[in-house]
Write a protein that holds these residues in place. Structure first.
Motif, mmCIF file in Angstrom:
data_model
loop_
_atom_site.group_PDB
_atom_site.id
_atom_site.type_symbol
_atom_site.label_atom_id
_atom_site.label_comp_id
_atom_site.label_asym_id
_atom_site.label_seq_id
_atom_site.Cartn_x
_atom_site.Cartn_y
_atom_site.Cartn_z
ATOM 1 N N HIS A 188 -1.848 -38.207 -28.115
ATOM 2 C CA HIS A 188 -2.989 -37.301 -28.051
ATOM 3 C C HIS A 188 -3.859 -37.691 -26.859
ATOM 4 O O HIS A 188 -3.985 -38.881 -26.531
ATOM 5 N N PRO A 189 -4.475 -36.719 -26.153
ATOM 6 C CA PRO A 189 -5.318 -37.048 -24.990
ATOM 7 C C PRO A 189 -6.422 -38.052 -25.273
ATOM 8 O O PRO A 189 -6.802 -38.823 -24.379
ATOM 9 N N ASN A 190 -6.955 -38.088 -26.494
ATOM 10 C CA ASN A 190 -7.984 -39.069 -26.802
ATOM 11 C C ASN A 190 -7.458 -40.491 -26.721
ATOM 12 O O ASN A 190 -8.184 -41.424 -26.365
ATOM 13 N N ARG A 191 -6.203 -40.691 -27.058
ATOM 14 C CA ARG A 191 -5.606 -42.025 -26.962
ATOM 15 C C ARG A 191 -5.221 -42.367 -25.529
ATOM 16 O O ARG A 191 -5.203 -43.539 -25.150
ATOM 17 N N LEU A 192 -4.913 -41.353 -24.739
ATOM 18 C CA LEU A 192 -4.487 -41.593 -23.370
ATOM 19 C C LEU A 192 -5.595 -42.155 -22.492
ATOM 20 O O LEU A 192 -5.326 -42.726 -21.430
ATOM 21 N N ARG A 193 -6.843 -42.006 -22.898
ATOM 22 C CA ARG A 193 -7.922 -42.499 -22.043
ATOM 23 C C ARG A 193 -7.810 -44.014 -21.838
ATOM 24 O O ARG A 193 -8.250 -44.530 -20.813
ATOM 25 N N TRP A 194 -7.178 -44.714 -22.788
ATOM 26 C CA TRP A 194 -7.007 -46.159 -22.631
ATOM 27 C C TRP A 194 -5.970 -46.470 -21.554
ATOM 28 O O TRP A 194 -6.063 -47.492 -20.872
ATOM 29 N N LEU A 195 -4.988 -45.611 -21.399
ATOM 30 C CA LEU A 195 -4.026 -45.785 -20.305
ATOM 31 C C LEU A 195 -4.737 -45.706 -18.961
ATOM 32 O O LEU A 195 -4.483 -46.513 -18.061
ATOM 33 N N PHE A 196 -5.674 -44.762 -18.831
ATOM 34 C CA PHE A 196 -6.401 -44.606 -17.573
ATOM 35 C C PHE A 196 -7.318 -45.803 -17.322
ATOM 36 O O PHE A 196 -7.501 -46.218 -16.176
ATOM 37 N N VAL A 197 -7.894 -46.354 -18.372
ATOM 38 C CA VAL A 197 -8.753 -47.531 -18.213
ATOM 39 C C VAL A 197 -7.934 -48.714 -17.710
ATOM 40 O O VAL A 197 -8.349 -49.438 -16.790
ATOM 41 N N VAL A 198 -6.766 -48.935 -18.314
ATOM 42 C CA VAL A 198 -5.905 -50.051 -17.898
ATOM 43 C C VAL A 198 -5.447 -49.860 -16.448
ATOM 44 O O VAL A 198 -5.494 -50.788 -15.638
ATOM 45 N N LYS A 199 -5.028 -48.656 -16.116
ATOM 46 C CA LYS A 199 -4.561 -48.394 -14.761
ATOM 47 C C LYS A 199 -5.682 -48.586 -13.746
ATOM 48 O O LYS A 199 -5.464 -49.144 -12.666
ATOM 49 N N SER A 200 -6.896 -48.129 -14.082
ATOM 50 C CA SER A 200 -8.022 -48.233 -13.145
ATOM 51 C C SER A 200 -8.461 -49.670 -12.934
ATOM 52 O O SER A 200 -9.211 -49.962 -11.992
ATOM 53 N N ALA A 201 -8.004 -50.582 -13.793
ATOM 54 C CA ALA A 201 -8.320 -52.002 -13.620
ATOM 55 C C ALA A 201 -7.227 -52.736 -12.844
ATOM 56 O O ALA A 201 -7.521 -53.596 -12.007
ATOM 57 N N ILE A 202 -5.961 -52.403 -13.091
ATOM 58 C CA ILE A 202 -4.842 -53.156 -12.514
ATOM 59 C C ILE A 202 -4.475 -52.666 -11.116
ATOM 60 O O ILE A 202 -4.357 -53.456 -10.171
ATOM 61 N N VAL A 203 -4.292 -51.358 -10.971
ATOM 62 C CA VAL A 203 -3.772 -50.823 -9.707
ATOM 63 C C VAL A 203 -4.712 -51.074 -8.527
ATOM 64 O O VAL A 203 -4.247 -51.477 -7.447
ATOM 65 N N PRO A 204 -6.043 -50.847 -8.649
ATOM 66 C CA PRO A 204 -6.908 -51.134 -7.486
ATOM 67 C C PRO A 204 -6.817 -52.576 -7.001
ATOM 68 O O PRO A 204 -6.843 -52.828 -5.791
ATOM 69 N N ILE A 205 -6.715 -53.517 -7.935
ATOM 70 C CA ILE A 205 -6.603 -54.927 -7.531
ATOM 71 C C ILE A 205 -5.332 -55.148 -6.711
ATOM 72 O O ILE A 205 -5.344 -55.808 -5.655
ATOM 73 N N ALA A 206 -4.231 -54.572 -7.171
ATOM 74 C CA ALA A 206 -2.960 -54.746 -6.471
ATOM 75 C C ALA A 206 -3.008 -54.118 -5.084
ATOM 76 O O ALA A 206 -2.524 -54.704 -4.096
ATOM 77 N N TRP A 207 -3.610 -52.944 -4.965
ATOM 78 C CA TRP A 207 -3.612 -52.256 -3.674
ATOM 79 C C TRP A 207 -4.596 -52.891 -2.688
ATOM 80 O O TRP A 207 -4.358 -52.874 -1.486
ATOM 81 N N ILE A 208 -5.694 -53.429 -3.188
ATOM 82 C CA ILE A 208 -6.605 -54.160 -2.305
ATOM 83 C C ILE A 208 -5.906 -55.417 -1.785
ATOM 84 O O ILE A 208 -6.087 -55.812 -0.628
ATOM 85 N N ALA A 209 -5.079 -56.038 -2.621
ATOM 86 C CA ALA A 209 -4.292 -57.189 -2.176
ATOM 87 C C ALA A 209 -3.332 -56.780 -1.056
ATOM 88 O O ALA A 209 -3.124 -57.529 -0.087
ATOM 89 N N ILE A 210 -2.738 -55.585 -1.164
ATOM 90 C CA ILE A 210 -1.852 -55.096 -0.100
ATOM 91 C C ILE A 210 -2.648 -54.860 1.181
ATOM 92 O O ILE A 210 -2.170 -55.140 2.291
ATOM 93 N N LEU A 211 -3.876 -54.360 1.042
ATOM 94 C CA LEU A 211 -4.736 -54.155 2.211
ATOM 95 C C LEU A 211 -5.035 -55.491 2.895
ATOM 96 O O LEU A 211 -4.999 -55.591 4.134
#
Length: 558
Positions: A188-211
């Motif tokens: 359900h979309p209400n549960r998916l918001r946690w996926l977006f929270v996790v992604k918004s924490a992990i992916v930016p860190i990884a991409w800043i490391a690539i930068l």
């Protein structure tokens, strides 16, 4: 324990909106009641950070450079495009935050019940296409991850013809990514918001490391930052600038109309949608800068003859297996999040509106995933030019749809809709019958405006699909297709609505969903599997009906 057999028809408990109206709604299309509005400001911000960090955003600027422009122009195009698009996203997203209904239902207000199918079908086709594209990006990331663990995987014998644009190990990665995301399609979309929270924490860190790697590996970030002039000039430069701008706009043209699919779950003020105006240009431009720096550093570091604008190609040169694995993992997570937020849920809402008796959001997402195989998306991403061509085509249909919905709500109807009438095809409010009975259910003003917006782009679209068909200067309107179609459609729709006003849609006060939900006494009986309360309502004739909603102080226990 006895298991219930699966049913062809979806569960359709009776509600104030669905009463006698199963053809036009089900539980997933009804307005979201108060107790299910779980998206706060943090969830909305995490959603957009999550949505921005994906392979397509990385490729924006680098693919623009690949066709002849400099990094300065590439960043300017991205920033300007998202500045324009942020206003449209915020404006249409506010409608969902006010009325808590999805895009297909909102479309009925401006297009009419039957006319809304034009907008719905246009969006569902494009959403499936983009879902398939993100599958390729995710599959390529999975392939790099497997290659980091099992190096010989990347040298598997290829049994697929080169003309198809994919290899055997690439197809394996595509299949694995498709399987990985499948469980999320059932949430359900209400549960998916946690996926977006996790992604918004992990992916930016990884991409800043690539930068950081890009500037450490090559001081100054590589040769691209030394480029002072574009490879083209004069009118060719201007048309190329507009064409690339249309490509960037096209990538997020879908969210210019489907933001309400998520904002309908918002529990905060619609004013929070204005946050997108400063936030989106900054975030997307920064990510594109990462793509430029990493691609430039990779070309210089590994002495490549061409720019590795595809991040998977870049990471394949990294000597560290751990670096390749975790870098690719960040792209798997990035593709997973954006594929659901921007594509599968959009398609699911559209499928649900097309057949509410048989499809809900869960079934719609699964259907989208199955249909994505039919589109051979790996051929679309075969080159930078093909990628930009696809994005341009994507934009010309959604620009008119976004324009009609935006100006109908904010200008023509002054932010006042009757939400109950959006679920009642027999109600004259949005039948658009007027004095011409044969137009019942179709707003002809929207149809005419849509055709006017799309028509000038068709010669260029035909030439893009088949370059052998010469269209001369007819290719130019297509090169700034989204802007042209949006402005032309808005102008025509406003003029027709003022010259031939639909008086039946003009109301003095908006009818909000909470007024309908709270209008009848109810008591919560319990929760079903999707956290949807079953509420028994005692109607005037004494019949017990079922309704979705929250209790009010005036409720009568039955």
């Amino acid at each position: 324990m006895r298991l219930s057999r699966p049913r062809l028809r979806v569960s359709q408990p009776r509600s104030a909106f669905a009463e006698g109206n199963a053809r036009w709604t089900n539980r997933d299309l009804d307005p979201i009641p108060k107790h299910l509005r779980k998206w706060g400001a943090a969830s909305l911000i995490a959603y957009w950070i999550s949505d921005a960090f994906n392979a397509a955003t990385w490729q924006f600027a680098s693919s623009i450079i690949a066709v002849g422009l400099t990094y300065r122009e590439a960043l300017a195009i991205v920033a300007l495009s998202f500045f324009i698009m942020s206003f449209v996203i915020a404006a249409n997203g506010a409608v969902g935050a006010i009325y808590h209904v999805p895009f297909p239902v909102i479309a009925r207000a401006s297009w009419g019940f039957w006319g809304s199918y034009v907008a719905i079908v246009s969006r569902v086709i494009l959403a499936i296409f983009w879902f398939a594209i993100q599958n390729v990006n995710g599959g390529n990331a999975v392939r790099i991850m497997l290659g980091a663990i099992w190096p010989s995987f990347l040298t598997l014998p290829n049994g697929i013809p080169d003309s198809q644009g994919i290899t055997t190990n690439g197809m394996v990665g595509y299949l694995i990514f498709w399987i990985i995301q499948f469980p999320f399609l059932c949430m359900h979309p209400n549960r998916l918001r946690w996926l977006f929270v996790v992604k918004s924490a992990i992916v930016p860190i990884a991409w800043i490391a690539i930068l950081v790697w890009a500037f450490v590996a090559e001081k100054g970030g590589g040769n691209l930052f030394a480029q002072q002039k574009a490879d083209v000039s004069g009118s060719k430069y201007s048309w190329l600038f507009l064409a690339n701008m249309t490509s960037v706009l096209g990538n997020y043209a879908t969210l210019s109309v489907n933001q309400s699919d998520f904002s309908r779950y918002s529990r905060v003020s619609p004013r929070w949608q204005l946050l997108y105006v400063p936030m989106l240009p900054i975030i997307f431009t920064f990510i594109s800068f990462i793509g430029i720096a990493a691609s430039s550093a990779g070309q210089a570091q590994y002495h490549l003859s061409s720019i590795p604008w595809d991040p998977m190609v870049l990471m394949s040169y990294w000597p560290s297996r751990a670096g390749r694995f975790f870098g690719a993992f960040s792209f798997v997570l990035a593709s997973l999040g954006v594929n659901i937020s921007a594509n599968s849920l959009s398609a699911a809402n559209d499928f649900t509106a097309l057949a509410p008796q048989f499809l809900n959001i869960r079934r719609g997402q699964i259907l989208c995933a199955l249909l994505s195989w039919c589109l051979v998306p790996w051929k679309i991403l075969e080159s930078a030019g093909n990628f930009l061509t696809f994005m341009s085509a994507y934009a010309i249909f959604l620009g008119p749809i976004a324009a009609i919905m935006l100006f109908d709500f904010w200008v023509i109807n002054h932010r006042r809709y009757d939400v109950l009438a959006l679920y009642q095809p027999w109600n004259p409010r949005y039948r658009y019958a007027g004095s011409v009975g044969w137009t019942a259910g179709v707003n002809w003003r929207a149809m005419v405006a849509f055709l006017v917006g799309v028509a000038p782009n068709l010669p260029g679209l035909i030439n893009a699909v088949n370059p052998a068909i010469e269209v001369g200067s007819g290719v130019h309107p297509y090169q700034f297709g989204w802007i042209l179609s949006f402005v032309a459609t808005a102008g025509v729709y406003l003029c027709l609505s003022w010259w031939f006003p639909a008086q039946e849609t003009q109301i003095e006060q908006a009818v909000l969903p909470d007024e309908i939900y709270d209008g009848t006494g109810a008591v919560v009986e319990g929760l079903d599997a999707d956290e949807q309360p079953n509420v028994r309502v005692e109607s005037a004739d004494g019949e017990n009906n079922v309704k979705y909603g929250s209790q009010s102080s005036a409720e009568k226990v039955v």
